[in-house]
Design an enzyme around this catalytic site. Sequence first.
Site: not given
Ligand code: JB2
Length: 220
Positions: A154, A145
């Site tokens: 995050h 609350h």
């Molecule tokens: O400039 C961009 C760009 N740079 C990376 N534009 C767009 N549209 N997409 C971008 N990306 C994309 O972000 C990559 O191609 C990839 O698909 C994604 C990053 O994925 P990753 O699995 O490395 O991290 P995440 O951000 O999905 O997850 C992080 O944060 C979460 C909260 C992870 O470390 C997780 O463990 C965590 N739970």
Amino acid sequence: MTSSQTGMPIVLIGGGGHASVLADILTSQNREICAVVSPDDVSTRQVFENIPVLTSDKEIAQFSPQSVMLVNGIGMLPFSGLRCDVTKWYTSMGYRFETVVSEQSLVSKYAVLEEGGQVFPGAIVQAGAVVGKQTIVNTGAIVEHDCLIGPFNHLAPGCVVCGGVKTGKQVFIGANATVTQGSCLGDQSIVGAGAMLSEDLSAKAVCYSSRSVIKPHTEK
Ligand code: JB2
């Protein structure tokens, strides 16, 4: 009360782990995802099957800002400003971000989620809390609350943020960490996974928990 849950078709920005959880929540809510934007290959993730993939942010031009809402599938980890930068770029082009709330979460009707906020399964946001723009309340996290959680935070899986806590922008609270009531956390501060914070944390400061110590055992 949540802002920006429009029911419009969605373009998901990013195609990694965070985006995959969002895609799962959105499809379970029968939301149409008309594209995923990811420079990296997404084909190994079954959740994106049958969703068209755009490999560059510039390709968003095929959807007008009036015809779609965006969902920010780029996660936020300490020292990474990508989620923030991508939001600024798309916002400057006139696009807006949808707020995403899992049906398996509990958000009080007396809480406020600002635009682009994301609340994952098992998370709880209690009465009087405000969750700032683009903040992630990850799986099983608890926002008690009257918390005032800033933008682009995050709150990682399973963390507990007790009543009346205030956070600045881009604050990271790690998995299973606890922040006790009334603490104030400055901009870009970090609470490590499993840590217990019971006082204020200044901007860019880090509160670590004790770490695992791993070494080979000595044979007898
Ligand atoms: O400039 C961009 C760009 N740079 C990376 N534009 C767009 N549209 N997409 C971008 N990306 C994309 O972000 C990559 O191609 C990839 O698909 C994604 C990053 O994925 P990753 O699995 O490395 O991290 P995440 O951000 O999905 O997850 C992080 O944060 C979460 C909260 C992870 O470390 C997780 O463990 C965590 N739970």
